[in-house]
Design a protein around this motif. Structure first.
Motif, PDB file in Angstrom:
ATOM      1  N   TYR A  30       0.835  -1.210   0.000  1.00 29.70           N
ATOM      2  CA  TYR A  30       0.000   0.000   0.000  1.00 29.70           C
ATOM      3  C   TYR A  30       0.866   1.254   0.000  1.00 29.70           C
ATOM      4  N   GLU A  31       1.980   1.209   0.713  1.00 29.57           N
ATOM      5  CA  GLU A  31       2.894   2.364   0.698  1.00 29.57           C
ATOM      6  C   GLU A  31       3.420   2.613  -0.709  1.00 29.57           C
ATOM      7  N   LYS A  32       3.715   1.527  -1.427  1.00 28.90           N
ATOM      8  CA  LYS A  32       4.229   1.664  -2.806  1.00 28.90           C
ATOM      9  C   LYS A  32       3.185   2.306  -3.722  1.00 28.90           C
ATOM     10  N   LEU A  33       1.911   2.160  -3.366  1.00 26.23           N
ATOM     11  CA  LEU A  33       0.853   2.767  -4.174  1.00 26.23           C
ATOM     12  C   LEU A  33       0.630   4.231  -3.798  1.00 26.23           C
ATOM     13  N   GLY A  34       1.390   4.721  -2.825  1.00 24.57           N
ATOM     14  CA  GLY A  34       1.272   6.120  -2.422  1.00 24.57           C
ATOM     15  C   GLY A  34       0.286   6.334  -1.284  1.00 24.57           C
ATOM     16  N   MET A  35      -0.234   5.245  -0.725  1.00 23.26           N
ATOM     17  CA  MET A  35      -1.172   5.385   0.386  1.00 23.26           C
ATOM     18  C   MET A  35      -0.376   5.693   1.661  1.00 23.26           C
ATOM     19  N   VAL A  36      -1.008   6.467   2.568  1.00 24.70           N
ATOM     20  CA  VAL A  36      -0.305   6.883   3.786  1.00 24.70           C
ATOM     21  C   VAL A  36      -1.026   6.344   5.021  1.00 24.70           C
ATOM     22  N   ARG A  37      -0.257   6.136   6.089  1.00 26.06           N
ATOM     23  CA  ARG A  37      -0.846   5.685   7.352  1.00 26.06           C
ATOM     24  C   ARG A  37      -1.636   6.831   7.977  1.00 26.06           C
ATOM     25  N   GLU A  38      -2.865   6.528   8.428  1.00 28.48           N
ATOM     26  CA  GLU A  38      -3.740   7.559   9.003  1.00 28.48           C
ATOM     27  C   GLU A  38      -3.671   7.506  10.525  1.00 28.48           C
ATOM     28  N   PRO A  39      -3.232   8.581  11.166  1.00 24.98           N
ATOM     29  CA  PRO A  39      -3.140   8.556  12.627  1.00 24.98           C
ATOM     30  C   PRO A  39      -4.502   8.610  13.318  1.00 24.98           C
ATOM     31  N   ASN A  40      -5.565   9.015  12.622  1.00 26.34           N
ATOM     32  CA  ASN A  40      -6.862   9.219  13.271  1.00 26.34           C
ATOM     33  C   ASN A  40      -7.914   8.186  12.874  1.00 26.34           C
ATOM     34  N   SER A  41      -7.487   7.044  12.356  1.00 28.22           N
ATOM     35  CA  SER A  41      -8.452   5.997  12.030  1.00 28.22           C
ATOM     36  C   SER A  41      -8.717   5.139  13.265  1.00 28.22           C
ATOM     37  N   PHE A  42      -9.951   4.671  13.407  1.00 24.58           N
ATOM     38  CA  PHE A  42     -10.330   3.841  14.553  1.00 24.58           C
ATOM     39  C   PHE A  42     -11.064   2.598  14.075  1.00 24.58           C
ATOM     40  N   SER A  43     -11.028   1.565  14.891  1.00 25.63           N
ATOM     41  CA  SER A  43     -11.879   0.411  14.644  1.00 25.63           C
ATOM     42  C   SER A  43     -12.377  -0.111  15.983  1.00 25.63           C
TER      43      SER A  43
END
Ligand SMILES: CC(C)(COP(=O)(O)OP(=O)(O)OC[C@H]1O[C@@H](n2cnc3c(N)ncnc32)[C@H](O)[C@@H]1OP(=O)(O)O)[C@@H](O)C(=O)NCCC(=O)NCCS
Length: 136
Positions: free
Chosen positions: A118-131
């Protein structure tokens, strides 16, 4: 290798077979069968496939409002086709089918071994996501 991409519905057995082949279930302790996979695919409103000579070799299953958000729930590529850009194409085409990168925010919960993809696709880690995850 010629790969044909499409937005289409996929049957339970075909989807389950690809997910199993791809290694998608490795490390998952929860028992999942073809009926569970079929229910998940039936309940998802965007499925993008990759086929080689008719054989399902890649799939993205996603839920989108076609307005602002698209949640990618499953990504799987046949081991014989991995590392050839099929996963990248599937995610890109999913984003496009949902409404395009300028309109739609794409989300995914990654397996631990897939984060670099996913990082290679340009996606970034979201600090404010919850589950809320109490699933056994
Ligand atoms: C993860 C998966 C979907 C990637 O599909 P793929 O077709 O092999 O990916 P691509 O060839 O499009 O790879 C795109 C880039 O990500 C990299 N990449 C792909 N999978 C990777 C991995 N597991 N670890 C590190 N890098 C990876 C590729 O090297 C490529 O990098 P590049 O652009 O520098 O060449 C596929 O390996 C798979 O089906 N795995 C088993 C099921 C699974 O884990 N699904 C994800 C659950 S969240």
């Amino acid at each position: 290798m010629t790969i044909a991409y499409a937005v289409e519905r996929v049957g339970a057995e075909e989807a389950f077979d690809l997910l199993t082949r791809s290694g998608y279930f490795e490390g998952i302790t929860l028992k999942v069968d073809a009926a569970d996979v079929g229910q998940a695919f039936d309940g998802s409103n965007l499925v993008v496939t990759a086929r080689h000579d008719g054989l399902l070799v890649g799939v993205v299953r996603a839920l989108t409002d076609f307005s602002r958000h698209c949640f990618v729930a499953s990504v799987a590529v046949d081991p014989n086709c991995q590392g050839q850009g099929v996963g990248r194409q599937l995610i890109s085409r999913t984003h496009e089918a949902a409404g395009g990168a300028h309109r739609i925010v794409l989300f995914v919960h990654s397996a631990p071994w897939a984060t670099v993809f996913y990082e290679k696709l340009g996606m970034v880690r979201e600090p404010n996501s919850f589950s809320l995850n109490n699933v056994d």
